[in-house]
Write a protein that holds these residues in place. Structure first.
Motif, mmCIF file in Angstrom:
data_model
loop_
_atom_site.group_PDB
_atom_site.id
_atom_site.type_symbol
_atom_site.label_atom_id
_atom_site.label_comp_id
_atom_site.label_asym_id
_atom_site.label_seq_id
_atom_site.Cartn_x
_atom_site.Cartn_y
_atom_site.Cartn_z
ATOM 1 N N GLU A 391 11.505 20.519 78.794
ATOM 2 C CA GLU A 391 12.610 21.340 79.878
ATOM 3 C C GLU A 391 11.954 21.971 80.761
ATOM 4 O O GLU A 391 11.101 23.045 80.537
ATOM 5 N N GLY A 392 12.298 22.188 82.111
ATOM 6 C CA GLY A 392 11.676 23.183 82.955
ATOM 7 C C GLY A 392 10.583 22.434 83.863
ATOM 8 O O GLY A 392 10.178 23.496 84.790
ATOM 9 N N GLU A 393 9.898 21.636 83.276
ATOM 10 C CA GLU A 393 8.776 21.088 84.013
ATOM 11 C C GLU A 393 8.885 20.283 85.141
ATOM 12 O O GLU A 393 9.905 19.477 84.988
ATOM 13 N N GLU A 394 8.118 20.243 86.040
ATOM 14 C CA GLU A 394 8.487 19.486 87.135
ATOM 15 C C GLU A 394 7.325 18.513 87.219
ATOM 16 O O GLU A 394 5.960 18.707 86.988
ATOM 17 N N GLY A 395 7.366 17.159 87.579
ATOM 18 C CA GLY A 395 6.718 16.004 87.580
ATOM 19 C C GLY A 395 6.393 15.532 86.317
ATOM 20 O O GLY A 395 6.861 15.938 85.356
ATOM 21 N N GLU A 396 5.598 14.374 86.378
ATOM 22 C CA GLU A 396 5.221 13.532 85.117
ATOM 23 C C GLU A 396 4.250 14.385 84.495
ATOM 24 O O GLU A 396 3.600 14.867 84.784
ATOM 25 N N PRO A 397 4.378 14.473 83.006
ATOM 26 C CA PRO A 397 3.061 15.037 82.349
ATOM 27 C C PRO A 397 1.966 14.121 82.414
ATOM 28 O O PRO A 397 2.040 13.172 82.503
ATOM 29 N N VAL A 398 0.608 14.805 82.148
ATOM 30 C CA VAL A 398 -0.384 14.191 82.225
ATOM 31 C C VAL A 398 -0.819 13.293 81.076
ATOM 32 O O VAL A 398 -0.453 13.745 79.930
ATOM 33 N N GLN A 399 -1.120 12.226 81.161
ATOM 34 C CA GLN A 399 -1.322 11.169 80.221
ATOM 35 C C GLN A 399 -2.652 11.328 79.605
ATOM 36 O O GLN A 399 -3.606 11.362 80.264
ATOM 37 N N PRO A 400 -2.917 11.649 78.075
ATOM 38 C CA PRO A 400 -4.089 11.844 77.617
ATOM 39 C C PRO A 400 -4.947 10.647 77.744
ATOM 40 O O PRO A 400 -4.278 9.448 77.683
ATOM 41 N N PRO A 401 -6.185 10.723 77.758
ATOM 42 C CA PRO A 401 -6.871 9.509 77.551
ATOM 43 C C PRO A 401 -7.007 8.921 76.267
ATOM 44 O O PRO A 401 -6.814 9.329 75.094
ATOM 45 N N ASP A 402 -7.512 7.454 76.307
ATOM 46 C CA ASP A 402 -7.164 6.810 74.966
ATOM 47 C C ASP A 402 -8.314 7.157 74.064
ATOM 48 O O ASP A 402 -9.476 7.300 74.460
ATOM 49 N N ALA A 403 -8.171 7.064 72.720
ATOM 50 C CA ALA A 403 -9.332 7.392 71.804
ATOM 51 C C ALA A 403 -10.361 6.283 71.556
ATOM 52 O O ALA A 403 -9.614 5.228 71.068
ATOM 53 N N HIS A 404 -11.379 6.632 71.817
ATOM 54 C CA HIS A 404 -12.583 5.586 71.672
ATOM 55 C C HIS A 404 -13.048 5.668 70.142
ATOM 56 O O HIS A 404 -13.591 6.663 69.456
ATOM 57 N N LEU A 405 -12.707 4.717 69.144
ATOM 58 C CA LEU A 405 -12.823 4.490 67.894
ATOM 59 C C LEU A 405 -14.398 4.068 67.523
ATOM 60 O O LEU A 405 -14.959 4.148 66.400
ATOM 61 N N GLY A 406 -15.272 3.392 68.452
ATOM 62 C CA GLY A 406 -16.480 2.908 68.169
ATOM 63 C C GLY A 406 -16.641 1.494 68.878
ATOM 64 O O GLY A 406 -15.496 1.107 69.387
ATOM 65 N N SER A 407 -17.936 1.198 68.802
ATOM 66 C CA SER A 407 -18.070 -0.007 69.607
ATOM 67 C C SER A 407 -19.280 -0.793 68.574
ATOM 68 O O SER A 407 -19.942 -0.156 68.000
ATOM 69 N N VAL A 408 -19.540 -2.355 68.860
ATOM 70 C CA VAL A 408 -20.507 -2.820 68.400
ATOM 71 C C VAL A 408 -21.020 -4.001 69.321
ATOM 72 O O VAL A 408 -20.520 -4.204 70.231
ATOM 73 N N SER A 409 -22.510 -3.919 69.312
ATOM 74 C CA SER A 409 -23.411 -4.655 70.368
ATOM 75 C C SER A 409 -23.813 -5.961 69.666
ATOM 76 O O SER A 409 -24.344 -5.928 68.597
ATOM 77 N N PHE A 410 -23.641 -7.012 70.622
ATOM 78 C CA PHE A 410 -24.517 -8.192 69.968
ATOM 79 C C PHE A 410 -25.549 -8.567 71.027
ATOM 80 O O PHE A 410 -25.147 -8.549 72.461
ATOM 81 N N ASP A 411 -26.434 -9.058 70.664
ATOM 82 C CA ASP A 411 -27.677 -9.254 71.469
ATOM 83 C C ASP A 411 -27.385 -10.922 71.783
ATOM 84 O O ASP A 411 -27.536 -11.656 71.001
ATOM 85 N N LEU A 412 -27.446 -11.570 73.108
ATOM 86 C CA LEU A 412 -26.862 -12.701 73.372
ATOM 87 C C LEU A 412 -28.108 -13.690 73.054
ATOM 88 O O LEU A 412 -27.985 -14.903 73.055
ATOM 89 N N HIS A 413 -29.093 -13.215 72.884
ATOM 90 C CA HIS A 413 -30.334 -14.134 72.473
ATOM 91 C C HIS A 413 -30.246 -14.367 71.182
ATOM 92 O O HIS A 413 -30.990 -15.541 70.731
ATOM 93 N N GLU A 414 -29.716 -13.784 70.168
ATOM 94 C CA GLU A 414 -29.733 -14.068 68.815
ATOM 95 C C GLU A 414 -28.162 -14.711 68.547
ATOM 96 O O GLU A 414 -27.966 -14.755 67.388
ATOM 97 N N VAL A 415 -27.475 -14.874 69.483
ATOM 98 C CA VAL A 415 -26.073 -15.834 69.025
ATOM 99 C C VAL A 415 -26.378 -16.952 68.623
ATOM 100 O O VAL A 415 -26.946 -17.837 69.446
ATOM 101 N N PRO A 416 -25.582 -17.678 67.753
ATOM 102 C CA PRO A 416 -25.866 -18.776 67.136
ATOM 103 C C PRO A 416 -25.222 -19.804 67.893
ATOM 104 O O PRO A 416 -24.475 -19.618 68.617
#
Length: 1064
Positions: A391-416
């Motif tokens: 209450e009392g704030e002007e404009g839309e609140p700032v959207q926080p960034p999405d949390a990055h939980l991790g990643s996994v990488s695959f080498d395309l030369h080794e893909v079956p």
């Protein structure tokens, strides 16, 4: 679908036959039928000395694989039993072939829907003398699966069986040995028959008939043995024996080999037996002489004939990188919604947000040529919560960034790598590399091709991802029937207005949007009587499955337009018939007045039926791709298979021009139509040289049909994106979202060689209001495979349309109205599919505007007629050159040929046929080497102006200004005037001949009569050969003996009067 463990039986009721060919030398025949289906054979009784035999016998067959029943073929062979009329004591049965019938398994009806269908008897070879037809009823019955047996009951039954075996072992062993000795001769007789069956088709017709007759003889011998033993085996008992359980059959086989105790009795077994296998049924067949016959489906035969065993052999195998993303889980427990992001080179794809469990089950397909990196990265992110506004704030609140939980990488030369029929690659859990809480993702990555079963429903990197309007789909046209309403008469009509003296009544019938009316009948006339008008008219509608609920029949007053009454006929109660041999039952419909004062307004006598013997044309007759009857009882097995590989297109023109006009794009897709099946390729976005590499197949039932292929530019998917962004869910109602035409071509199957692959490019030419443009080229690979050359040749002698089109033909105007109605129904149904096949696409492939006026088409048809008559004109010119001695050696040779023809007239026809054969043999070298597409020169697209093209695309009524329409009308009047003059000249020639015989000009007719008398006297006195020689030499006389004025006969004919001077 059949439940697991359930059984399916096919019942064939052989009712009767008509008008059979006499085969016994005494004007009769002793007919019996042998029916083969799914490796089983059944035989009817013999009806002696009857060309119209009546059987009424039911033959049952067990279906081993209910799912493959549609690919099976039931074959019935009719024979003349010679033993029934031969002298006794020969002991040998032989028969003469009377005809055969083949019925596809797909045409079998369910129990309760069967109907009596008369099939014409077919020849076994070209030299067979066959006639007549046979009436059959064929249906299938699905039996419920048996309930599971209790374990205690099984143990109890086994114990009782062992006690019984121990108590009476010696007696049962002796009985088993006696049974085995009785069965040995039958098995020995059945084994050679099984060995002879595969080679029966290769033997001559007479030997094949004799082989077919050996099996009934073996059945008779077996019956004699049963009579000697004091016990006769009935057909019902044979059926029961064929349904014995597997366990009992296996134990009986063990008894024959070893002296083992007999199996327990069937009455003591608690559980019903499972379905026997095909091998066990062949051993335990209930009818003597059953043979193992396993017919191939059309697809199997075509693949075997073409020498290929894999699909997609007409197109290039394109490698794709497949990523199957199933779900993700966090080690720490619950949290916000999860989504995954795939990154490979320039491609970055985000999945939808899932629940905390993170279940997606999505497949992504990346074109390998578009990959610019050697690694694939799969990341999992948690969607941040939207902060609440304080209450009392002007404009839309700032959207926080999405949390990055991790990643996994695959080498395309080794893909079956994987290619079907290998099993699908099992997904695995991978732990993501992250600094905080650990997270796992289940994913599978492999390299495959477009043959992979996951390709059709996958996200495509070259087709816009998951856009609905860019995906490849197959469509089926609705099954169409003709609905015939025969309006006979009305009775007890209670008219709403009794003050009017003169009334005219008609019957109006409505089915959906179709409305048809009968003729008007005035009350008080001879046809109407007092208040019982009679019409006796037929109204035809086009009905599509699933049918509309009701047919509305109303009687209306022609002057006031008020209905007298109406009735409703549910289409579920309408009778269906396959031919005209049986008239549908008539019914009286009570008319409802529509108000409380007249709840009963009379009744109308009608006859309603669904005509299954017609083929409902939904496309132009000259480019029809399917000519089968609507009733599946009349369908025949396919003669072959058509396979089309859509490889790609080249040099397509830009269809979407940017706002600045400096650039353009084309989003092309291909639509193929053959029979009721439509195939649509995926849309390749923003490519002028797209490569689809998709392959489709159709069953071919008639070789003289046409495949239609068209290329379009996809406009709907952009409007789908715009509508989705704007939140408009009613995008399909927008009339502006029409896909643009790029080009069309047709390929007639009769012009293709069998079992040959045609790979070529076809030019795409489109006619626009502004002119004709070459839109690019389409590359196709086509193969028409046929397993039986004889079946293909027999198709050329069969009628093009079903029988009802010839015994009860429809008028040209009526056919045209029904065809356009069928087009609208098909167009409306396909437009409701997902993704929709637009009405503009369907109408373009079905040629809805074929009969519309076009100056270009009129010129093309005129020059087609001139081209056909050009050969006659060339022959006339050659005869004139010979007659005028332009080339003297040729004229001398013609004199010699005339002498040979006159002196040896019996050599005229053989010489003409031999000459025609040699000409055809000479022209074989110049035959077309491949299928031809559309011909712009034949279509005369270059000989018309812009105004004529604009007139071709103008609708009815015209939307052009009045001065433009007036100029076009004047031009049409000038063309019609030339046609009018030509028709008058043709009519004048015929009227001159009639005037010669009607004494309209007495002097001319008298001269003609005197010439006829003199000619008759000369013909009596002079031999005909001498007269022919004299006439030929006179016609070929030298120019110095010929004048330069027309002959007397020509002048005489031109002076005869015509009726043109009497026309106002």
């Amino acid at each position: 679908m059949v439940a697991e463990g359930a059984r399916r039986r096919v019942v064939v009721e052989v009712c009767n036959a008509r008008n059979l060919m006499p085969k016994d030398g005494q004007g009769t025949a002793c007919a019996y039928a042998v029916v083969d289906f799914d490796g089983q054979r059944r035989r009817t009784a013999t009806r002696p000395r009857d060309l119209n035999p009546q059987w009424g016998e039911r033959l049952e067959f067990l279906v081993h694989d209910p799912g493959a029943m549609a690919a099976e073929t039931l074959e019935l062979n009719l024979y003349n039993d010679k033993k029934a009329i031969a002298a006794a004591g020969s002991g040998r049965r032989s028969g003469t072939f009377l005809g055969k019938v083949k019925v596809a398994g797909a045409s079998f009806a369910k129990e309760g829907e069967e109907a009596l269908v008369y099939y014409p008897l077919e020849k076994r070879s070209v030299f067979s003398q066959i006639r007549g037809e046979i009436g059959l009823k064929i249906w299938f019955v699905d039996e419920a699966p048996p309930p599971p047996a209790a374990p205690a009951a099984e143990e109890k039954g086994a114990a009782a069986g062992s006690d019984a075996a121990g108590g009476g072992g010696e007696k049962k062993e002796a009985a088993a040995e006696a049974k085995a000795e009785e069965k040995k001769p039958d098995d020995a007789a059945g084994a050679p028959a099984e060995e002879k069956k595969p080679t029966e088709e290769k033997k001559p017709a007479e030997e094949a008939a004799k082989t077919e007759e050996k099996k009934p003889a073996e059945g008779d011998n077996k019956e004699k043995k049963d009579d000697k033993g004091g016990k006769k085996k009935s057909p019902e008992k044979g059926k029961k024996d064929g349904n014995k359980p597997k366990e009992e059959e296996k134990k009986k086989d063990d008894e024959k080999k070893k002296d083992a105790p007999p199996p327990p009795s069937q009455s003591k077994q608690a559980a019903p037996p499972p379905s026997p296998s095909k091998k066990e049924l062949a051993v335990a067949g209930g009818v003597a002489g059953d043979l193992e016959i396993r017919p191939q489906s059309a697809a199997d035969k075509s693949i075997a004939a073409s020498g290929t065993s894999a699909s997609y052999d007409l197109v290039d195998r394109v490698p794709y990188l497949f990523v199957r993303l199933l779900k993700a889980k966090r080690h720490s427990g619950s949290g916000g919604p999860l989504y995954a992001q795939l990154t490979v080179g320039t491609h970055a794809v985000r999945t939808r947000a899932a629940t905390a469990a993170g279940e997606w089950d999505l497949v992504f397909a990346f074109h390998k040529d578009s990959l610019t990196d050697t690694s694939l990265e799969v990341s999992v992110l948690e969607e941040a919560k939207k902060p609440e506004k304080k209450e009392g704030e002007e404009g839309e609140p700032v959207q926080p960034p999405d949390a990055h939980l991790g990643s996994v990488s695959f080498d395309l030369h080794e893909v079956p790598k994987r290619s079907p029929p290998d099993s699908a690659l099992a997904p695995q859990w991978y732990t993501l590399e992250a600094e905080g809480d650990a997270c796992d993702v289940m994913v599978a990555v492999w390299v495959g091709t477009q043959v992979d079963e996951a390709f059709q429903e996958a996200w495509h990197s070259d087709a816009g991802g998951y856009l609905t309007h860019t995906r490849a789909k197959a469509y089926l046209s609705p099954k169409l029937w003709y609905l015939r309403l025969s309006v006979i008469q009305a009775q007890d009509l209670r008219l709403p207005d009794t003050t009017a003296v003169a009334k005219e009544l008609y019957v109006k019938a409505q089915l959906g949007a179709q409305v048809f009316k009968t003729g008007r009948v005035p009350l008080g006339s001879a046809a109407a009587g007092a208040s019982n008008p009679s019409w006796n008219e037929d109204l035809l509608f086009v009905a599509a499955e699933p049918f509309d609920p009701v047919l509305v029949v109303a009687v209306e007053d022609a002057f006031s337009g008020h209905p007298v009454g109406q009735a409703r006929v549910p289409l579920s109660t309408v009778h269906r018939r396959a031919d005209d041999r049986v008239e549908p039952p008539s019914r009286w419909l009570n008319l409802c007045g529509g108000d409380e004062a007249r709840p009963y307004a009379g009744r109308v006598h009608v006859r309603v039926c669904l005509e299954g013997g017609y083929h409902v044309l939904d496309e132009a007759a000259n480019v029809a791709s399917d000519v089968r009857a609507a009733s599946k009882h009349l369908s025949k097995p396919p003669v072959g298979m058509l396979e089309v590989g859509v490889r790609g297109a080249a040099n397509l023109v830009p269809m979407k021009i940017a706002a600045d006009g400096a650039s353009g794009s084309t989003d092309a897709y291909v639509v193929l139509k053959y029979g009721p099946k439509w195939a649509r390729t995926r849309t390749i976005l923003d490519q002028f040289n797209p490569r689809w590499n998709e392959q489709y197949a159709w069953d071919v039932f008639d070789p003289c049909t046409v495949l239609t292929v068209a290329v379009f530019d996809n406009v709907r998917y952009k409007q789908q994106q715009s509508a989705a962004a704007a939140g408009d869910m009613n995008m399909n109602n927008n009339n502006n979202n029409k896909d643009s035409r790029i080009g069309k071509l047709r390929i007639r199957l009769s012009t293709l060689d069998v079992n040959r692959v045609y790979a070529s490019s076809f030019a795409l030419t489109a006619v626009h209001p502004v002119g004709v443009r070459k839109m690019g080229e389409l590359e196709l690979a086509i193969r028409f495979t046929c397993p039986s050359w004889l079946t293909l040749m027999q198709a050329y002698g069969s009628p093009l349309l079903p029988r009802m089109h010839y015994v009860r033909p429809l008028g040209p105007a009526q056919q045209d109205v029904l065809r356009h109605t069928a087009m609208r129904i098909v167009s409306a149904r396909l437009a409701r599919s997902e993704p929709p096949l637009g009405p503009e696409v369907v109408q373009y492939l079905l040629d809805t505007d074929t009969h519309a006026f076009s100056m270009r088409r009129s010129k093309a048809n005129w020059f087609r007629v001139v081209g056909c008559l050009s050969h006659v004109a060339a022959a006339v010119k050659w005869a004139h050159r010979v007659r005028t001695w332009a080339h003297p050696p040729t004229t001398v040779l013609v004199h010699a040929l005339l002498l040979a023809v006159v002196l040896c007239p019996e050599m005229i026809l053989p010489t003409a046929c031999l000459y025609l054969f040699l000409v055809l043999l000479w022209r074989y070298r110049a035959r077309p080497r491949g299928p031809a597409g559309m011909d712009p020169r034949l279509s005369h697209v270059d000989s018309v102006g812009p105004d004529e093209l604009d007139e071709e695309f103008d609708g009815v009524p015209s939307a052009r200004p009045a001065d433009v329409v007036r100029a076009r009308y004047d031009r049409l009047r000038a063309v019609a005037a030339r046609g009018q003059t030509l028709l008058g000249d043709v009519a004048a020639q015929g009227e001159r001949i009639e005037a010669l015989l009607s004494w309209r000009d007495p002097r001319a007719t008298m001269l003609f009569a005197a010439a006829c008398l003199a000619t008759a006297l000369v013909l009596y006195a002079v031999p005909f050969q001498v007269l022919l020689l004299a006439m030929g030499f006179y016609y070929l006389r030298h120019p110095r003996f010929r004048g330069d004025m027309p002959s007397a006969g020509f002048n005489f004919f031109r002076r005869l009067p015509s009726l043109s001077d009497r026309v106002l």
